[in-house]
Design a protein around this motif. Structure first.
Motif, PDB file in Angstrom:
ATOM      1  N   ILE A 138       0.833  -1.202   0.000  1.00 67.07           N
ATOM      2  CA  ILE A 138       0.000   0.000   0.000  1.00 67.07           C
ATOM      3  C   ILE A 138       0.869   1.255   0.000  1.00 67.07           C
ATOM      4  O   ILE A 138       0.552   2.251  -0.655  1.00 67.07           O
ATOM      5  N   THR A 139       1.971   1.199   0.742  1.00 65.99           N
ATOM      6  CA  THR A 139       2.899   2.335   0.771  1.00 65.99           C
ATOM      7  C   THR A 139       3.454   2.619  -0.622  1.00 65.99           C
ATOM      8  O   THR A 139       3.432   3.760  -1.093  1.00 65.99           O
ATOM      9  N   LEU A 140       3.928   1.575  -1.290  1.00 66.47           N
ATOM     10  CA  LEU A 140       4.523   1.733  -2.616  1.00 66.47           C
ATOM     11  C   LEU A 140       3.515   2.220  -3.653  1.00 66.47           C
ATOM     12  O   LEU A 140       3.781   3.162  -4.411  1.00 66.47           O
ATOM     13  N   ILE A 141       2.336   1.598  -3.665  1.00 71.27           N
ATOM     14  CA  ILE A 141       1.359   1.958  -4.702  1.00 71.27           C
ATOM     15  C   ILE A 141       0.760   3.333  -4.440  1.00 71.27           C
ATOM     16  O   ILE A 141       0.379   4.047  -5.363  1.00 71.27           O
ATOM     17  N   SER A 142       0.674   3.731  -3.169  1.00 67.82           N
ATOM     18  CA  SER A 142       0.157   5.059  -2.855  1.00 67.82           C
ATOM     19  C   SER A 142       1.191   6.136  -3.205  1.00 67.82           C
ATOM     20  O   SER A 142       0.837   7.236  -3.637  1.00 67.82           O
ATOM     21  N   MET A 143       2.474   5.812  -3.026  1.00 69.54           N
ATOM     22  CA  MET A 143       3.538   6.731  -3.449  1.00 69.54           C
ATOM     23  C   MET A 143       3.457   6.982  -4.956  1.00 69.54           C
ATOM     24  O   MET A 143       3.489   8.127  -5.417  1.00 69.54           O
ATOM     25  N   VAL A 144       3.334   5.889  -5.696  1.00 69.17           N
ATOM     26  CA  VAL A 144       3.233   5.994  -7.150  1.00 69.17           C
ATOM     27  C   VAL A 144       1.967   6.760  -7.537  1.00 69.17           C
ATOM     28  O   VAL A 144       1.977   7.589  -8.454  1.00 69.17           O
ATOM     29  N   SER A 145       0.885   6.499  -6.824  1.00 68.85           N
ATOM     30  CA  SER A 145      -0.386   7.168  -7.087  1.00 68.85           C
ATOM     31  C   SER A 145      -0.264   8.681  -6.950  1.00 68.85           C
ATOM     32  O   SER A 145      -0.727   9.443  -7.815  1.00 68.85           O
ATOM     33  N   ILE A 146       0.366   9.110  -5.871  1.00 73.30           N
ATOM     34  CA  ILE A 146       0.529  10.547  -5.630  1.00 73.30           C
ATOM     35  C   ILE A 146       1.435  11.179  -6.685  1.00 73.30           C
ATOM     36  O   ILE A 146       1.177  12.282  -7.163  1.00 73.30           O
ATOM     37  N   ILE A 147       2.486  10.466  -7.062  1.00 72.95           N
ATOM     38  CA  ILE A 147       3.407  10.978  -8.085  1.00 72.95           C
ATOM     39  C   ILE A 147       2.690  11.149  -9.426  1.00 72.95           C
ATOM     40  O   ILE A 147       2.865  12.158 -10.112  1.00 72.95           O
ATOM     41  N   ILE A 148       1.847  10.175  -9.785  1.00 67.82           N
ATOM     42  CA  ILE A 148       1.087  10.274 -11.033  1.00 67.82           C
ATOM     43  C   ILE A 148       0.103  11.442 -10.968  1.00 67.82           C
ATOM     44  O   ILE A 148      -0.017  12.226 -11.926  1.00 67.82           O
ATOM     45  N   SER A 149      -0.588  11.575  -9.838  1.00 66.06           N
ATOM     46  CA  SER A 149      -1.548  12.671  -9.668  1.00 66.06           C
ATOM     47  C   SER A 149      -0.859  14.027  -9.782  1.00 66.06           C
ATOM     48  O   SER A 149      -1.361  14.944 -10.447  1.00 66.06           O
TER      49      SER A 149
END
Length: 201
Positions: A138-149
């Motif tokens: 969840i940490t990794l995918i949320s980091m990527v999510s925020i970067i994409i946003s």
């Protein structure tokens, strides 16, 4: 190029930011468990006793349990993945991450309150390694999510063109990998955790 992309995801600011959220959420969850009144505390104990009773009597429907566990765990991943493409999703993603870590802190404190020293062992068995792996995912995918946003926001502000198809393609591949890992941890939680508790308790 690959090193630069990794630096964008795992730069110090993001790591420190998530570390701060993790610590605050963990402490908040533990503190919440400490301030619960006796009735609320007993609810946690009753839930664990029910779980232990089912394990002891061998009344577990493994297929349904695996399915329910996987659906529950993967739902958070899917929500975060979808929110990556919405700027408004950033606070929601952070809230989901905070909540998941909060639950870990609450679980640990509840076990310790109800079972004292043994609670440390029980909470470890109840959470490790599947929950730790899940929170890492969840940490990794949320980091990527925020970067994409943020990247999409920056594109809108500066009116630049990006290859959205390439981003979605790579992001989808990441989703598949994460879901496979979630399935593995769900299987561990379903099949092995009950057996471990059956041996220890």
């Amino acid at each position: 190029m690959k090193k630069d992309k990794l630096k964008n995801i795992f730069n110090k600011k993001i790591i420190v930011f998530y570390a701060v959220i993790f610590i605050i959420a963990l402490i908040s969850g533990a503190f919440f468990g400490l301030i619960l009144n006796d009735k609320d505390s007993l609810l946690v104990l009753d839930h664990f006793k029910e779980f232990y009773s089912i394990v002891k009597n061998g009344n577990i429907n493994y297929v349904m349990t695996l399915l329910n566990t996987f659906i529950l765990n993967s739902t958070y991943i899917l929500i975060i993945w979808i929110l990556s493409y919405f700027i408004i999703g950033i606070p929601i993603v952070l809230l989901i991450y905070f909540f998941k870590v909060f639950v870990i802190g609450f679980t640990i404190s509840s076990f310790v309150i109800n079972f004292k020293i043994k609670g440390i062992l029980y909470s470890f068995l109840y959470l490790f390694p599947h929950t730790i792996i899940n929170i890492t995912i969840i940490t990794l995918i949320s980091m990527v999510s925020i970067i994409i946003s943020l990247k999409l926001l920056n594109t809108i502000i500066k009116k630049k063109k990006i290859n959205l198809f390439t981003i979605i393609k790579k992001h989808f591949l990441l989703l598949i990998i994460m879901l496979l890992l979630i399935f593995i941890t769900s299987a561990y939680e379903t099949f092995l955790v009950p057996k471990v508790f059956n041996l220890i308790i």
